[in-house]
Design an enzyme around this catalytic site. Structure first.
Site, short mmCIF file in Angstrom:
data_model
loop_
_atom_site.label_atom_id
_atom_site.label_comp_id
_atom_site.label_asym_id
_atom_site.label_seq_id
_atom_site.Cartn_x
_atom_site.Cartn_y
_atom_site.Cartn_z
N SER A 181 -5.00 20.07 -15.87
CA SER A 181 -5.26 21.41 -16.08
C SER A 181 -6.10 21.92 -15.38
O SER A 181 -6.03 23.14 -15.25
CB SER A 181 -5.49 21.22 -17.62
OG SER A 181 -6.70 20.47 -18.27
N HIS A 209 0.96 22.19 -18.57
CA HIS A 209 0.99 22.88 -17.28
C HIS A 209 1.99 22.59 -16.47
O HIS A 209 2.12 23.28 -15.50
CB HIS A 209 -0.24 22.76 -16.64
CG HIS A 209 -1.51 22.99 -17.36
ND1 HIS A 209 -2.11 24.46 -17.60
CD2 HIS A 209 -2.50 22.49 -18.14
CE1 HIS A 209 -2.95 24.62 -18.55
NE2 HIS A 209 -3.04 23.16 -18.85
N LYS A 230 1.50 28.14 -22.97
CA LYS A 230 0.97 28.41 -21.75
C LYS A 230 2.08 29.27 -21.02
O LYS A 230 2.32 30.54 -21.27
CB LYS A 230 0.51 27.18 -21.05
CG LYS A 230 -0.89 26.57 -21.57
CD LYS A 230 -1.52 25.51 -21.29
CE LYS A 230 -2.79 25.57 -21.91
NZ LYS A 230 -3.33 24.10 -22.23
#
Ligand SMILES: *Cc1c(COP(=O)(O)O)cnc(C)c1O
Length: 377
Positions: A181, A209, A230
């Site tokens: 991250s 991610h 995200k």
């Protein structure tokens, strides 16, 4: 002043003196623009990598589901909160990962906090990369399992730890971020899977991610988890794996069992976001290409994801660099310990398919002008 307030004030003074105090700022967004304290900036700190947070189809889907299903789920999923907007979302997640089944949790944090203690306990051992996300560390501690950390992406070190400690415990779980991250680099999943086979360990990867950005051969990992907050631009966490794993987690993951289901709007919006993600792969390609462009232009190691760290060392230097960029209308938040290890404070740049070429050119110029890279070393 009451004793508790005195305690809090003293702790905050210490953080302040180390430039580690954190404060909330109201951030109002429109695409890649963010407004803070009356000023507008182009943000390179948002995890909305594909620009789906504001996508019309995503918003429309959420609005329709709220009108249809109400504002909240009303209860935990095992009681009456398992509304009809969960099944299509979970089916889509499972299909995207070529897995048998998926289970959606309240958030990514809650997913790790539920899954890891469901899998291992005090008779077991966890091998975790040094740079895994904080919620994996919290989950490992909550599980009561022995926690051993291997050096970042260092398979020789992982193999040595497995060799020395695997036999002392009943079950072993190797856990890593897929895309890290704060560093944006990628874990060597095939090598981890091979070591797991050799030493009879289970594997788990956190794809917070990676989803929508970095594709993988998924089959070798036993447990994939991730977040819908995200690249998917909404909110919620998920795990995908075998049907038996999912059935087991429904019965054992406490953060699943004892927390209210997500609102219908959230599940419907996330499902629509995943659909756009699959239908428009150019978004993923663009986020990656922009990150690559910047690392090439600045002479940094080639980006492997939409995240690019600019390592600066001390919190002071990171804050100075962030302030310098702000004067150029660019928001790139300084990341300091404990989010990253001591001595590795940094700017963390996150790229979005919605950034324009002009915005990225301005970023490159502003970083060069700030001089923050000149003394890096
Ligand atoms: C953000 C993040 C999480 C937590 O996900 P949320 O849905 O925001 O709670 C978990 N793991 C990693 C690696 C993350 O970056």
């Amino acid at each position: 002043m009451p004793e508790l307030n005195q305690h809090c004030a003293e702790e905050l003074r210490v953080a302040e003196a180390q430039q580690l105090r954190r404060n909330l700022r109201v951030s109002a967004h429109e695409a890649t623009a963010v407004r803070q304290e009356g000023k507008a900036y182009v943000s390179f700190s948002c995890n909305d990598y594909l620009g789906l947070r504001g996508h019309p189809a995503v918003i429309a889907s959420g609005q329709a589901a709220m009108a249809d299903g109400g504002a909240g789920a009303g209860a935990s999923r095992l009681v009456t909160g398992n509304h009809p907007y969960y099944a299509p979302l979970e089916a889509r997640l499972a299909a995207m990962k070529n897995a048998e089944a998926a289970l959606v949790f309240g958030s990514g944090y809650l997913t790790n906090l539920g899954v890891i203690p469901a899998l291992v306990d005090k008779n077991d051992v966890i091998f975790a990369d040094k740079l895994v996300h904080a919620c994996i560390v919290d989950a490992a501690q909550l599980s009561g399992a022995r926690l051993l950390r291997f050096r970042h992406n260092d398979m020789v070190h992982l193999a040595a730890l497995l060799k020395e400690h695997r036999e002392d415990s009943r079950h072993a779980l190797i856990v890593t971020d897929h895309v890290f991250s704060m560093d944006g680099d990628v874990a060597p999943l095939s090598e981890i899977a091979a070591l797991a086979t050799q030493y009879d360990a289970w594997t788990m990867a956190d794809d917070a991610h990676g989803l929508g950005i970095v594709r993988t051969a998924d089959a070798q990992i036993d447990v994939w988890m991730g977040t819908l907050s995200k690249a998917a631009g909404v909110y919620g966490g998920y795990v995908v794996g075998s049907q038996l794993l999912i059935d087991f987690l429904i019965n054992r993951a406490r953060s699943f069992m004892f927390s209210t289901g997500l609102p219908p709007a959230d599940c419907a919006a996330a499902c629509a976001a995943l659909e756009v993600m699959e239908r428009e792969p150019a978004r993923s390609a663009r986020a990656l290409a922009l990150a690559r462009w910047v690392t090439d232009a600045l002479g940094l190691p080639a980006a492997q994801s939409a995240i690019v760290p600019i390592l600066l060392g001390t919190p002071e230097r990171a804050i100075q660099a962030a302030e310098a960029l702000k004067t150029q209308g660019i928001l790139a938040v300084a990341i300091r310990p404990p989010t990253v290890p001591q001595g590795t404070a940094r700017l963390r740049l996150a790229f979005s398919a919605n950034h324009t070429d002009v915005q990225v050119e301005a970023l490159i110029t502003a970083i060069r002008m700030s001089g923050c890279l000149d003394t890096t070393g």
